[in-house]
Design an enzyme around this catalytic site. Structure first.
Site, PDB file in Angstrom:
ATOM      1  N   LYS A  33     -10.183  -1.307  -3.549  1.00 51.06           N
ATOM      2  CA  LYS A  33     -10.735   0.046  -3.354  1.00 51.06           C
ATOM      3  C   LYS A  33      -9.601   1.047  -3.227  1.00 51.06           C
ATOM      4  O   LYS A  33      -9.753   2.208  -3.554  1.00 51.06           O
ATOM      5  CB  LYS A  33     -11.577   0.084  -2.084  1.00 51.06           C
TER       6      LYS A  33
ATOM      7  N   LYS B 121      -4.111  -6.218  -8.543  1.00 53.89           N
ATOM      8  CA  LYS B 121      -5.211  -6.739  -7.721  1.00 53.89           C
ATOM      9  C   LYS B 121      -6.320  -5.686  -7.673  1.00 53.89           C
ATOM     10  O   LYS B 121      -6.031  -4.508  -7.436  1.00 53.89           O
ATOM     11  CB  LYS B 121      -4.690  -7.007  -6.295  1.00 53.89           C
TER      12      LYS B 121
ATOM     13  N   LYS C  68       0.832  -1.206   0.000  1.00 52.41           N
ATOM     14  CA  LYS C  68       0.000   0.000   0.000  1.00 52.41           C
ATOM     15  C   LYS C  68       0.869   1.260   0.000  1.00 52.41           C
ATOM     16  O   LYS C  68       0.559   2.242  -0.682  1.00 52.41           O
ATOM     17  CB  LYS C  68      -0.954   0.001   1.200  1.00 52.41           C
TER      18      LYS C  68
HETATM   19  P1  ADP Z   1     -10.080  -3.723  -0.623  1.00 51.36           P
HETATM   20  O1  ADP Z   1      -8.663  -4.113  -0.969  1.00 51.36           O
HETATM   21  O2  ADP Z   1     -10.878  -3.497  -1.847  1.00 51.36           O
HETATM   22  O3  ADP Z   1     -10.178  -2.576   0.357  1.00 51.36           O
HETATM   23  P2  ADP Z   1     -10.955  -5.309   1.645  1.00 51.36           P
HETATM   24  O4  ADP Z   1      -9.653  -5.121   2.351  1.00 51.36           O
HETATM   25  O5  ADP Z   1     -12.163  -4.624   2.197  1.00 51.36           O
HETATM   26  O6  ADP Z   1     -10.756  -4.970   0.078  1.00 51.36           O
HETATM   27  O7  ADP Z   1     -11.246  -6.851   1.545  1.00 51.36           O
HETATM   28  C1  ADP Z   1     -12.473  -7.451   1.809  1.00 51.36           C
HETATM   29  C2  ADP Z   1     -12.394  -8.883   1.379  1.00 51.36           C
HETATM   30  O8  ADP Z   1     -12.319  -8.944  -0.061  1.00 51.36           O
HETATM   31  C3  ADP Z   1     -11.129  -9.594   1.890  1.00 51.36           C
HETATM   32  O9  ADP Z   1     -11.478 -10.912   2.251  1.00 51.36           O
HETATM   33  C4  ADP Z   1     -10.199  -9.586   0.712  1.00 51.36           C
HETATM   34  O10 ADP Z   1      -9.293 -10.666   0.750  1.00 51.36           O
HETATM   35  C5  ADP Z   1     -11.178  -9.715  -0.440  1.00 51.36           C
HETATM   36  N1  ADP Z   1     -10.624  -9.125  -1.648  1.00 51.36           N
HETATM   37  C6  ADP Z   1     -10.338  -7.815  -1.837  1.00 51.36           C
HETATM   38  N2  ADP Z   1      -9.853  -7.603  -3.075  1.00 51.36           N
HETATM   39  C7  ADP Z   1      -9.811  -8.823  -3.678  1.00 51.36           C
HETATM   40  C8  ADP Z   1      -9.399  -9.274  -4.974  1.00 51.36           C
HETATM   41  N3  ADP Z   1      -8.956  -8.424  -5.885  1.00 51.36           N
HETATM   42  N4  ADP Z   1      -9.497 -10.606  -5.246  1.00 51.36           N
HETATM   43  C9  ADP Z   1      -9.956 -11.487  -4.322  1.00 51.36           C
HETATM   44  N5  ADP Z   1     -10.369 -11.110  -3.084  1.00 51.36           N
HETATM   45  C10 ADP Z   1     -10.294  -9.803  -2.759  1.00 51.36           C
END
Ligand code: ADP
Length: 346
Positions: A215, A212, A130
């Site tokens: 958000k 990946k 990040k």
């Molecule tokens: P973000 O990276 O979008 O903020 P979060 O940290 O809120 O996502 O993750 C919420 C859930 O979604 C977690 O279990 C995370 O592993 C899953 N997740 C987030 N992005 C991905 C992705 N690109 N592929 C698969 N799973 C994901």
């Protein structure tokens, strides 16, 4: 909602049956929920919450590590609850609530800080990633895995359905459970050592730029994006510049990676064959994907539209979920205070 290509949940280790399984998982309200969240986590949450006692929390404290906008945080927090309800979460079967409605989580975090080596956090892949992507290296981001461990363990979580990006954080959580038990409750371990529940075929969903989907990276396709906004995002998916008439390798294409998540086996084969044959351009593939996304979420989109007219109901669900969350968390925290020697006088 149709899900012809749902990967079997059996491709992840089956929950053991010798102890009651408690399923826990969090989702950040730092933006609009996207296809990575859905395939990597939410779809499994919706499946599992019917069979196991489950606690799903909207991790607004975690979101503060990247989002400093009160109105946006409030909006996204309600949106996450709306999304879950629209996607099939049934509040009569399990619990969904706001992380900040359970103060025991931050209390447990502090205790975990005191038994976490800084060197372990310094190896945090997600933190380094990040920061490398330009996010501020604040202490909250650095300590993110500790708050996450508290989130999981404060409810006695034993099974954690997440995407592959969370593997290392779950390892840290497991270490903390073991370390805490050894140090403070060796005779009668307080915390279960949780298992991640990761479906390999949807482990990392790519974003429109091929990284990946996240958000935090501004590269998402929202679960409930529609119309022109959806089309614009799908059309912006990065591809190589192979001319339309040339054969293409579906497996190295971001568009095909997303098509695979939605399509039936038959459709997948058909599209892959068209890629390999040539005369099938990325524009064709993007239109295919657009149609698949639109159809897959059509019913949920309708439900979400209805639910959004009754925010009072959504707040009631969150309030009730938070109450259950606090009760469960307190049952663990009272043992933790006793085991660590924290006297309370109230
Ligand atoms: P973000 O990276 O979008 O903020 P979060 O940290 O809120 O996502 O993750 C919420 C859930 O979604 C977690 O279990 C995370 O592993 C899953 N997740 C987030 N992005 C991905 C992705 N690109 N592929 C698969 N799973 C994901």
């Amino acid at each position: 909602m149709s899900s012809p290509s749902s990967p079997s949940l059996h491709s992840a280790p089956a929950p053991s049956t010798d102890q009651p399984q408690i399923v826990v998982s969090g989702i950040q309200p730092s933006g609009t929920l996207h296809l990575g969240n859905y395939f990597g986590a939410i779809r499994q949450h919706i499946e599992l919450h019917k069979a196991f006692e489950s606690y799903f929390f909207i991790v607004n404290y975690h979101a503060l590590t990247t989002l400093n906008d009160a109105e946006a945080l409030k909006k996204y927090s309600i949106d996450v609850a709306l999304d879950y309800l629209a996607l099939g979460f049934d509040p009569k079967q399990s619990h969904i609530f706001l992380q900040s409605d359970v103060p025991q989580v931050t209390e447990l975090s502090w205790i975990f800080y005191t038994i976490t080596p800084v060197s372990q956090l310094e190896k945090g892949v997600s933190f380094k990633d990040k920061v490398a992507q330009g996010l501020s290296a604040n202490a909250g981001l650095f300590n993110y895995p500790i708050l996450q461990a508290a989130d999981i363990l404060v409810y006695g979580g034993s099974r954690v359905p997440v995407g592959a990006d969370q593997k290392q954080n779950i390892e840290i959580c497991r270490d903390l459970a073991i370390r805490f038990n050894e140090r403070f409750s060796p005779e009668n371990p307080i915390f279960p050592v949780p298992e991640p529940y990761i479906l390999e075929d949807v482990a990392v969903v790519p974003g429109v730029d091929g990284r990946k989907m996240s958000k935090s990276y501004n590269n998402t396709i929202g679960i409930f994006d529609e119309g022109k906004a959806l089309k614009k995002k799908v059309m912006s998916i990065v591809t190589d510049s192979t001319p339309m008439e040339d054969p293409k390798d579906p497996e190295s294409c971001n568009v095909y990676s997303l098509i695979k998540l939605f399509a039936t086996a038959e459709k997948r084969e058909e599209v892959a064959a068209a890629y390999r044959a040539g005369g099938y351009g990325y524009g064709h593939a993007k239109n295919e994907l657009l149609a698949l996304i639109t159809a897959h979420f059509a019913e949920a989109r309708e439900r979400r539209h209805e639910l959004s007219k009754d925010v009072g109901y959504v707040m009631d669900v969150l309030r009730e979920g938070g109450k259950k969350g606090r009760e469960q968390a307190e049952s663990y925290m009272s043992r933790v205070r006793e085991a660590t020697g924290l006297i309370t006088t109230y």
